[in-house]
Write a protein that holds these residues in place. Structure first.
Motif, PDB file in Angstrom:
ATOM      1  N   THR A 118       0.713  -1.213  -0.156  1.00 35.64           N
ATOM      2  CA  THR A 118      -0.186   0.126  -0.246  1.00 35.64           C
ATOM      3  C   THR A 118       0.892   1.221  -0.035  1.00 35.64           C
ATOM      4  OG1 THR A 118      -1.765  -1.092   1.163  1.00 35.64           O
ATOM      5  CG2 THR A 118      -1.761   1.446   1.450  1.00 35.64           C
ATOM      6  N   GLN A 119       2.042   1.111   0.776  1.00 34.21           N
ATOM      7  CA  GLN A 119       2.774   2.417   0.955  1.00 34.21           C
ATOM      8  C   GLN A 119       3.600   2.512  -0.288  1.00 34.21           C
ATOM      9  OE1 GLN A 119       2.948   4.563   3.250  1.00 34.21           O
ATOM     10  NE2 GLN A 119       4.599   5.748   2.440  1.00 34.21           N
ATOM     11  N   LYS A 149       0.970   4.263  -2.732  1.00 29.94           N
ATOM     12  CA  LYS A 149       1.051   5.681  -2.395  1.00 29.94           C
ATOM     13  C   LYS A 149       1.942   6.248  -2.872  1.00 29.94           C
ATOM     14  CE  LYS A 149      -0.296   8.107   1.568  1.00 29.94           C
ATOM     15  NZ  LYS A 149      -0.841   8.398   3.168  1.00 29.94           N
ATOM     16  N   GLU A 168       2.085   7.056  -6.431  1.00 30.01           N
ATOM     17  CA  GLU A 168       1.071   8.361  -6.679  1.00 30.01           C
ATOM     18  C   GLU A 168       1.449   9.639  -6.251  1.00 30.01           C
ATOM     19  OE1 GLU A 168      -3.377   5.805  -6.359  1.00 30.01           O
ATOM     20  OE2 GLU A 168      -2.381   6.316  -4.738  1.00 30.01           O
ATOM     21  N   GLU A 169       2.170   9.743  -5.423  1.00 30.42           N
ATOM     22  CA  GLU A 169       2.689  11.104  -4.938  1.00 30.42           C
ATOM     23  C   GLU A 169       3.669  11.451  -5.776  1.00 30.42           C
ATOM     24  OE1 GLU A 169       3.997  10.445  -1.023  1.00 30.42           O
ATOM     25  OE2 GLU A 169       2.125  10.299  -0.085  1.00 30.42           O
ATOM     26  N   SER A 174      -3.768  10.217  -8.901  1.00 31.94           N
ATOM     27  CA  SER A 174      -4.218   8.902  -8.261  1.00 31.94           C
ATOM     28  C   SER A 174      -4.381   7.891  -9.390  1.00 31.94           C
ATOM     29  CB  SER A 174      -5.612   8.995  -7.628  1.00 31.94           C
ATOM     30  OG  SER A 174      -5.645  10.006  -6.683  1.00 31.94           O
TER      31      SER A 174
END
Length: 296
Positions: free
Chosen positions: A33-34, A37, A40-41, A46
């Motif tokens: 998940t990290q 994320k 995406e950053e 997204s």
């Protein structure tokens, strides 16, 4: 952006589930998940939207996915090639050999090498081919070295080391009229049909050179491979000059002595001068040279 992040993204996009993907990738779900994320950053948009327990690609994610797949597939191909190159230049030995050689020579050579290196992972690839093909494959880096039967390879890129030699003898069917001649000479070959090797082959060139030196042009009725030439003579199709490589003559054949015939068939170990062999190939090269001391 890292390759791992792109790999994770593609896998999640294909599965639509973080938990399932984490299990397949053998990583913890929070780590997966990290990673998504963080990607995406870095991208600034997204990649997924969640509906219940299922993840769906956003419009931006759908647009970005093909590029990520291209990178991941390229990485996979690079990893496969890396594995191939590693095997080729560490544990692999590649060579080709030409006829005529004793049928047992190559198997015995390989068996002896494996016995001396029984605890090492070695893969040997070999095949038989004409000298011209072997030289071409050497120059195109398809093989590490070759066993060539041609002593006249004129190529500055190729290094040749003589390994062994076989006498070339006149072989006839035991019912051939040549058997009745008390003192046979090369001119007597003009009285009967002959058999030779494939036109342009190393053996054929050697024999044609001999005929030219003797100033004769025998009637060559048939041409065939070194594996079949004894069989042709046995069937009574004519005489032939055959290298005596230790293989017993077929039943019904006879070797006739001829004072002018002093031909020898040489076998050479060939490699490219600029080719750096792997450690295991160098070891095999050295083993071949020591193995062949008894043949010279």
């Amino acid at each position: 952006m890292t390759l791992a992040q792109l790999k994770y993204f593609v896998k999640v996009a294909q599965n639509g589930h973080l938990t399932q993907t984490a299990k397949e990738l053998l990583i913890a779900q929070p780590s997966l998940t990290q990673a998504i994320k963080k990607l995406e950053e870095e991208l600034g948009f997204s990649l997924f939207e969640k509906k219940g327990r299922v993840l769906f690609l956003t419009k931006e994610g759908k647009e970005f996915l093909p590029y990520a797949i291209t990178v991941v597939e390229s990485l996979h191909k690079a990893e496969q090639m890396q594995d191939l190159i590693y095997k080729r230049y560490t544990g692999n030995i590649r060579f080709a050999y030409t006829r005529p050689m004793s049928p047992n020579y190559i198997p015995n050579l390989i068996r002896g090498f494996f016995l001396k290196n029984e605890n090492k992972k070695i893969n040997i690839e070999s095949y038989s081919a004409a000298t011209a093909v072997i030289i071409n494959d050497l120059k195109n880096d398809k093989i590490d070295f070759g066993f060539c039967s041609d002593s006249e390879v004129q190529d500055d890129e190729i290094k040749l080391i003589r390994l062994m030699e076989y006498p070339i003898k006149l072989v006839v069917n035991e019912k051939d009229p040549l058997c009745k001649i008390q003192q046979l000479h090369v001119k007597d070959l003009m009285t009967a049909p002959g058999i030779s090797y494939t036109e342009g082959s190393a053996m054929d060139q050697e024999i044609q050179k001999f005929f030219k030196e003797q100033e004769i042009t025998p009637d060559i009725h048939y041409r065939t491979s070194s594996e079949e030439i004894q069989n042709f003579v046995s069937c009574g199709l004519g005489w032939a000059l055959i290298a005596q490589n230790g293989v017993p003559m077929m039943e019904g054949l006879k070797i006739l002595e001829m004072p002018e015939l002093k031909l020898k068939r040489n076998t050479y170990l060939a490699m490219r001068k600029d080719r750096e062999l792997s450690k295991i190939a160098q070891k095999f090269w050295g083993y071949v040279l020591s193995y062949n001391e008894k043949f010279i």
